[in-house]
Design a protein around this motif. Structure first.
Motif, mmCIF file in Angstrom:
data_model
loop_
_atom_site.group_PDB
_atom_site.id
_atom_site.type_symbol
_atom_site.label_atom_id
_atom_site.label_comp_id
_atom_site.label_asym_id
_atom_site.label_seq_id
_atom_site.Cartn_x
_atom_site.Cartn_y
_atom_site.Cartn_z
ATOM 1 N N ASP A 151 6.154 -2.739 20.633
ATOM 2 C CA ASP A 151 6.247 -1.925 19.413
ATOM 3 C C ASP A 151 5.877 -2.761 18.184
ATOM 4 O OD1 ASP A 151 8.458 -3.546 18.852
ATOM 5 O OD2 ASP A 151 9.924 -1.990 19.313
ATOM 6 N N ARG A 152 5.980 -2.118 17.018
ATOM 7 C CA ARG A 152 5.538 -2.794 15.795
ATOM 8 C C ARG A 152 6.263 -4.120 15.571
ATOM 9 N NH1 ARG A 152 3.048 -1.055 11.058
ATOM 10 N NH2 ARG A 152 3.161 1.117 11.767
ATOM 11 N N ALA B 24 7.826 -6.134 17.703
ATOM 12 C CA ALA B 24 7.474 -7.141 18.714
ATOM 13 C C ALA B 24 6.066 -7.673 18.495
ATOM 14 C CB ALA B 24 7.608 -6.532 20.114
ATOM 15 N N HIS B 25 5.136 -6.772 18.263
ATOM 16 C CA HIS B 25 3.737 -7.163 18.105
ATOM 17 C C HIS B 25 3.521 -7.974 16.829
ATOM 18 C CE1 HIS B 25 -0.630 -6.500 18.770
ATOM 19 N NE2 HIS B 25 -0.685 -6.508 17.441
ATOM 20 N N ASP B 26 4.078 -7.487 15.716
ATOM 21 C CA ASP B 26 3.829 -8.126 14.425
ATOM 22 C C ASP B 26 4.629 -9.405 14.220
ATOM 23 O OD1 ASP B 26 1.997 -6.216 13.824
ATOM 24 O OD2 ASP B 26 3.256 -5.098 12.420
ATOM 25 N N ARG B 27 5.518 -9.723 15.144
ATOM 26 C CA ARG B 27 6.216 -10.995 15.060
ATOM 27 C C ARG B 27 5.244 -12.153 15.297
ATOM 28 N NH1 ARG B 27 9.987 -10.476 19.056
ATOM 29 N NH2 ARG B 27 11.314 -9.300 17.624
ATOM 30 N N HIS B 28 4.222 -11.923 16.081
ATOM 31 C CA HIS B 28 3.295 -12.993 16.457
ATOM 32 C C HIS B 28 1.850 -12.697 16.073
ATOM 33 C CE1 HIS B 28 6.470 -14.769 18.903
ATOM 34 N NE2 HIS B 28 6.667 -13.585 19.454
ATOM 35 N N ARG B 29 1.404 -11.461 16.272
ATOM 36 C CA ARG B 29 -0.013 -11.131 16.183
ATOM 37 C C ARG B 29 -0.334 -10.635 14.772
ATOM 38 N NH1 ARG B 29 -2.369 -11.651 20.857
ATOM 39 N NH2 ARG B 29 -4.183 -10.418 20.188
ATOM 40 N N VAL B 30 -0.514 -11.594 13.863
ATOM 41 C CA VAL B 30 -0.695 -11.286 12.447
ATOM 42 C C VAL B 30 -2.088 -11.707 11.985
ATOM 43 C CG1 VAL B 30 1.766 -11.493 11.950
ATOM 44 C CG2 VAL B 30 0.296 -13.517 11.740
ATOM 45 N N SER C 159 -0.602 -6.556 12.516
ATOM 46 C CA SER C 159 -1.808 -5.885 13.012
ATOM 47 C C SER C 159 -1.494 -4.690 13.902
ATOM 48 C CB SER C 159 -2.667 -6.884 13.804
ATOM 49 O OG SER C 159 -1.957 -7.370 14.941
ATOM 50 N N HIS C 160 -0.197 -4.371 14.111
ATOM 51 C CA HIS C 160 0.162 -3.359 15.096
ATOM 52 C C HIS C 160 -0.441 -1.986 14.790
ATOM 53 C CE1 HIS C 160 2.699 -0.257 17.014
ATOM 54 N NE2 HIS C 160 2.745 -1.121 18.006
ATOM 55 N N ARG C 161 -0.360 -1.537 13.575
ATOM 56 C CA ARG C 161 -0.837 -0.198 13.260
ATOM 57 C C ARG C 161 -2.302 -0.034 13.635
ATOM 58 N NH1 ARG C 161 -3.834 2.034 9.606
ATOM 59 N NH2 ARG C 161 -4.001 0.093 8.412
ATOM 60 N N ARG C 162 -3.111 -0.983 13.242
ATOM 61 C CA ARG C 162 -4.561 -0.911 13.520
ATOM 62 C C ARG C 162 -4.827 -1.008 15.022
ATOM 63 N NH1 ARG C 162 -8.647 -2.833 10.087
ATOM 64 N NH2 ARG C 162 -10.705 -2.368 10.957
#
Length: 401
Positions: free
Chosen positions: A142-143, A145-151, A158-161
């Motif tokens: 989810d947002r 989890a993803h945005d904790r690392h993948r920025v 970057s999660h939304r995109r």
């Protein structure tokens, strides 16, 4: 590199069947766990940003040469990076068409691209569909989890995109290209919730990756030598949810391979089992390299000194690290060879075995307790079901045909 082997004058007998092409050496994300940019090896700084037409042509000829030499009828070409879509559509088209032309119609060519999803718009999907290139996307849940690392480089998530790109791929006319989702395990995330979040996109496959680490630079939450099993427990929870579902929702590659190995079958990926490694990397400058993940060990760990302009891929088969990774149990540490779980574990991923004390990769995986716990968990579940089926079959009276 370990001292257990020397460069072989004659190549090994097991040819490569997968070629990883680094179309672009840079990325438009700044993930904090990235093995390309955050690890001990920083050689990416010396790489050109994109493959040149000359490197693409040399690579295509070398792949075709390898196929002819070994009579291969099927090959996989993985377009990778950095972020491969940064190379642009014309360069990617050139790479695909030149390789297909070089190997000819007698070789079945499977093409795939692994992307972070930021640039995967409709125009890209139309081109990839035209070229028959399957698409894998990295998504960590989810947002939060993803945005904790993948920025992004400025720190913005970057999660939304990425989620929009995955929906476009999964729900639109190009779904046939959807290869699956790649998710790096983070112990802070609930395992079942993470898995179910990924299921929302109806992926044909999910691959959970353990964070890259070694005995010298251990992964988060893993204290080398300690017997606790946080990663094994995390993946066991996903296994129970996946395996216990009333109907198959997707394939989870690492768990599918574990079940296969427990039942006496084979693994399709490195990190489990004793199958020989059969892939090789071509960097953007044309140099031939080993598995990128070796960058976590030390500077130059993935290098071979070979180049597609002058060296065949058979030369890479003779590299000592390739020889060790094609040698099965003979290439493992004494502790691994003596372990009862060896046929399933296979010593774990090669990169995870490294220790900077002179032993190199001749060690068990830094994840050894986790792997052992997960394998035993899967074995218990599968053995229980197998025994139950055996008893049912034994209770059915034989009927003459």
């Amino acid at each position: 590199m370990g001292a257990e082997t020397e460069w072989l004058e004659s190549p090994a007998l097991i040819p490569f069947h997968t070629f990883v092409l680094k179309l672009h050496s840079r990325c438009d994300l700044s993930c904090d766990y990235c093995y390309m940019y955050r690890a001990a090896d920083q050689s990416w700084r010396r790489q050109p940003r994109a493959m040149s037409p000359a490197v693409i042509a040399w690579t295509a000829r070398r792949i075709a040469e390898h196929a002819r030499t070994h009579g291969l009828r099927a090959l996989t070409v993985a377009l990778h990076g950095g972020e491969p879509l940064l190379a642009g559509r014309e360069l990617l088209r050139r790479a695909v068409t030149e390789i297909a032309r070089a190997v000819g119609p007698g070789v079945a060519l499977e093409l795939c691209v692994q992307t972070n999803g930021l640039r995967l718009d409709q125009a890209w999907l139309e081109l990839l569909d035209e070229l028959d290139v399957r698409v894998g996307v990295s998504l960590d849940g989810d947002r939060a989890a993803h945005d904790r690392h993948r920025v992004r480089p400025g720190g913005r998530g970057s999660h939304r995109r990425v989620a929009e790109s995955v929906r476009r791929l999964a729900e639109g006319p190009h779904r046939r290209l959807f290869a699956g989702l790649l998710c790096t395990v983070d112990l802070r995330n609930d395992p079942v919730a993470t898995y179910e979040e990924l299921l929302r996109f109806r992926p044909p496959m999910v691959d959970f990756l353990l964070p890259l680490g070694t005995w010298t630079a251990p992964p988060p939450g893993r204290v080398p030598g300690r017997p606790d099993t946080p990663y094994g427990d995390w993946l066991a929870a996903v296994f129970d949810r996946w395996y216990g579902a009333p109907e198959r929702e997707t394939e989870v590659r690492v768990l599918h391979d574990l079940v296969s190995l427990v039942l006496g079958g084979r693994s399709r990926t490195e990190g489990l089992g004793l199958e020989p490694v059969r892939y090789v990397v071509v960097e953007t400058d044309g140099s031939i390299a080993l598995d990128d993940t070796l960058r976590v060990a030390y500077p130059g760990a993935a290098g071979t000194g070979l180049h597609v302009a002058r060296d065949s891929f058979d030369r890479a088969l003779g590299h000592p690290e390739v020889a060790v990774r094609q040698a099965g149990a003979a290439g493992l540490s004494p502790a691994c060879r003596a372990c009862a779980l060896l046929p399933v574990c296979g010593g774990g991923h090669y990169a995870h075995r490294y220790r900077a004390d002179g032993t190199g990769h001749r060690n068990p995986s830094v994840y050894c307790p986790d792997l052992a716990a997960l394998i035993r968990h899967v074995h218990r579940r599968v053995a229980s079901d197998t025994e139950r089926l055996r008893r049912r079959a034994a209770a059915v009276p034989e009927v003459c045909p």
